[in-house]
Design a protein around this motif. Structure first.
Motif, PDB file in Angstrom:
ATOM      1  N   ARG A   1       0.838  -1.205   0.000  1.00  0.00           N
ATOM      2  CA  ARG A   1       0.000   0.000   0.000  1.00  0.00           C
ATOM      3  C   ARG A   1       0.876   1.259   0.000  1.00  0.00           C
ATOM      4  O   ARG A   1       0.613   2.214  -0.741  1.00  0.00           O
ATOM      5  CB  ARG A   1      -0.928  -0.034   1.216  1.00  0.00           C
ATOM      6  CG  ARG A   1      -1.559   1.306   1.606  1.00  0.00           C
ATOM      7  CD  ARG A   1      -2.528   1.838   0.544  1.00  0.00           C
ATOM      8  NE  ARG A   1      -2.732   3.272   0.711  1.00  0.00           N
ATOM      9  CZ  ARG A   1      -3.902   3.852   1.007  1.00  0.00           C
ATOM     10  NH1 ARG A   1      -4.979   3.097   1.190  1.00  0.00           N
ATOM     11  NH2 ARG A   1      -4.001   5.148   1.116  1.00  0.00           N
ATOM     12  N   ARG A   2       1.924   1.281   0.810  1.00  0.00           N
ATOM     13  CA  ARG A   2       2.784   2.462   0.871  1.00  0.00           C
ATOM     14  C   ARG A   2       3.566   2.655  -0.433  1.00  0.00           C
ATOM     15  O   ARG A   2       3.785   3.796  -0.868  1.00  0.00           O
ATOM     16  CB  ARG A   2       3.717   2.368   2.080  1.00  0.00           C
ATOM     17  CG  ARG A   2       2.948   2.425   3.401  1.00  0.00           C
ATOM     18  CD  ARG A   2       3.877   2.493   4.600  1.00  0.00           C
ATOM     19  NE  ARG A   2       3.103   2.484   5.843  1.00  0.00           N
ATOM     20  CZ  ARG A   2       2.556   3.559   6.388  1.00  0.00           C
ATOM     21  NH1 ARG A   2       2.665   4.743   5.793  1.00  0.00           N
ATOM     22  NH2 ARG A   2       1.891   3.463   7.526  1.00  0.00           N
ATOM     23  N   LEU A   3       3.979   1.570  -1.057  1.00  0.00           N
ATOM     24  CA  LEU A   3       4.634   1.671  -2.360  1.00  0.00           C
ATOM     25  C   LEU A   3       3.680   2.269  -3.394  1.00  0.00           C
ATOM     26  O   LEU A   3       4.060   3.146  -4.181  1.00  0.00           O
ATOM     27  CB  LEU A   3       5.103   0.294  -2.823  1.00  0.00           C
ATOM     28  CG  LEU A   3       6.436  -0.227  -2.292  1.00  0.00           C
ATOM     29  CD1 LEU A   3       6.621  -1.679  -2.710  1.00  0.00           C
ATOM     30  CD2 LEU A   3       7.590   0.623  -2.805  1.00  0.00           C
ATOM     31  N   LEU A   4       2.447   1.795  -3.377  1.00  0.00           N
ATOM     32  CA  LEU A   4       1.453   2.307  -4.324  1.00  0.00           C
ATOM     33  C   LEU A   4       1.149   3.774  -4.068  1.00  0.00           C
ATOM     34  O   LEU A   4       0.936   4.549  -5.011  1.00  0.00           O
ATOM     35  CB  LEU A   4       0.187   1.455  -4.259  1.00  0.00           C
ATOM     36  CG  LEU A   4       0.332   0.036  -4.809  1.00  0.00           C
ATOM     37  CD1 LEU A   4      -0.853  -0.832  -4.398  1.00  0.00           C
ATOM     38  CD2 LEU A   4       0.468   0.060  -6.327  1.00  0.00           C
ATOM     39  N   ASP A   5       1.133   4.179  -2.811  1.00  0.00           N
ATOM     40  CA  ASP A   5       0.952   5.600  -2.507  1.00  0.00           C
ATOM     41  C   ASP A   5       2.059   6.432  -3.153  1.00  0.00           C
ATOM     42  O   ASP A   5       1.806   7.513  -3.697  1.00  0.00           O
ATOM     43  CB  ASP A   5       0.957   5.823  -0.994  1.00  0.00           C
ATOM     44  CG  ASP A   5      -0.336   5.357  -0.326  1.00  0.00           C
ATOM     45  OD1 ASP A   5      -1.332   5.124  -1.039  1.00  0.00           O
ATOM     46  OD2 ASP A   5      -0.337   5.231   0.916  1.00  0.00           O
TER      47      ASP A   5
END
Length: 305
Positions: free
Chosen positions: A112-116
Motif C-alpha cells: 500500500r505504501r509503495l502504491l501511494d
C-alpha cells in the motif's frame, strides 16, 4: 436441429488432446488456477488496499475497518485455493499454500505504501492531473503497477503461474506488459502507458518515469547445446534512480542506464550510459542540449534506431 458431425469432431479433439499430453506430460490432475477467480481476488485486494476509492460499491464504507477485514479475508481464502492448485501443479506440498499466502498478506501494508508513492509520482509528473484520487481511479498505469506489486510478491515466493495470471489481467486491460519478475522501486510512473513492455529481469530504481511504447527488453536469447532457450538469466536493463525514458524508446540487454539520465523518444539502445546522460536522435540538438545543462552533466553519444 442441424445434424452436426459432433461425434467425429469430439473424437478428433480427443486425439489432439492425447497427442498434446503425450508430448507435454501434465504435472498433476488437480487442475489449474482459475483466471476468473484470480480476477476476483485482485478486485478484492484492490478494494482492501483502497477501500474508499476502489471499494466495490464506489462509496466509502460506513465501517471501513470492518469492510477491509471482510474483503481481505475473502480474498486471501480464495488466493490460498489458487496457490494450492499451483503447488499441486508443480508437485510441491499443497500445505505450503497457507504459509505462502500468510507471507504475502503481511506484505500488503508495505505494498500500500509503495502504491501511494506511485500515485504521488504520477500526480507530480502529470500537469493534466487534478487530484491524487483522479490518478488512482482513472490512470491505467496505476492498475498495471498495482497488479505488478501484488504479482511480484507471489513471484518472489515461487508462485510464478498465479503471478503471471495477475500480470496478464493488467496487460489485457491496460496494454502495459510488466513481467512479475521485474523489480521496481518507489515512485514509479508510466505516463499514458499503452505498449510499454518491461521484461522479467529488469531492475528499475526509484522515481523513474517512462512513457508509452517504451520497451525494456532482452537483446538476445542464449540457447543450450540442444537449441533450447536458457531461462532465468539476467537479460534485461537496469534503470537507476531518477531516469526519464520518453515514448517509443527501446533499451535491450543487461545494460545500465545511469541515475538521472534522460532517454529521448524512439531511441534504440543496446549499451549502457553513465549517470546524468542525455540520449536523443537528432545530432544537431546535442550542442543546444549541452549548453542548457548544469555543470558536470554528461551528454552521451547518440544512438540511432
Amino acid at each position: 436441429m442441424t445434424d452436426w458431425p459432433i461425434d467425429d469432431i469430439a473424437a478428433e479433439l480427443g486425439a489432439a488432446r492425447d497427442d498434446w499430453r503425450a508430448a507435454h506430460p501434465r504435472h498433476g490432475e488437480a487442475g489449474f488456477p482459475s483466471r476468473a477467480v484470480i480476477r476476483t481476488v485482485v478486485a478484492d485486494l484492490s478494494a482492501a488496499l483502497f477501500p474508499a476509492r476502489l471499494g466495490h460499491d464506489g462509496a466509502p464504507p460506513a465501517d471501513e475497518h470492518g469492510y477491509v477485514r471482510e474483503t481481505l479475508a475473502r480474498a486471501l481464502d480464495r488466493l490460498a485455493q489458487q496457490v494450492r492448485l499451483e503447488l499441486l501443479y508443480h508437485r510441491a506440498d499443497p500445505v505450503r499454500a497457507h504459509a505462502v499466502v500468510d507471507a504475502f498478506a503481511r506484505r500488503l501494508p508495505a505494498i500500500r505504501r509503495l502504491l501511494d508513492s506511485d500515485v504521488e509520482a504520477a500526480f507530480a509528473g502529470d500537469p493534466a492531473a487534478r487530484s491524487v484520487d483522479e490518478i488512482l481511479l482513472c490512470y491505467p498505469c496505476v492498475t498495471a503497477i498495482l497488479c505488478h506489486r501484488l504479482a511480484h510478491e507471489l513471484y518472489r515466493q515461487g508462485m510464478t503461474l498465479v503471478a503471471r495470471m495477475i500480470a496478464e489481467l493488467a496487460h489485457s486491460e491496460t496494454a502495459i506488459d510488466i513481467h512479475p519478475g521485474a523489480t521496481i522501486g518507489r515512485g514509479f510512473f508510466i505516463d499514458h502507458g499503452s505498449g510499454v513492455v518491461i521484461g522479467e529481469t529488469a531492475v528499475i530504481g526509484e522515481r523513474v518515469r517512462i512513457y508509452q511504447a517504451v520497451t525494456l527488453g532482452a537483446r538476445s536469447f542464449p540457447a543450450d547445446e540442444d537449441g533450447a532457450l536458457i531461462k532465468g538469466i539476467a537479460r534485461h536493463p537496469i534503470i537507476e534512480d531518477d531516469v526519464v525514458i520518453y515514448a517509443g524508446a527501446t533499451i535491450l540487454g543487461r545494460v545500465t542506464i545511469g541515475a538521472g539520465s534522460v532517454i529521448g523518444g524512439n531511441v534504440w539502445l543496446t549499451e549502457g550510459v553513465p549517470p546524468r546522460s542525455v540520449i536523443h536522435q537528432a545530432c544537431a540538438e546535442r550542442a543546444t542540449v549541452a549548453a542548457t545543462l548544469p555543470a558536470g552533466h554528461v551528454v552521451a553519444e547518440d544512438v540511432r534506431g
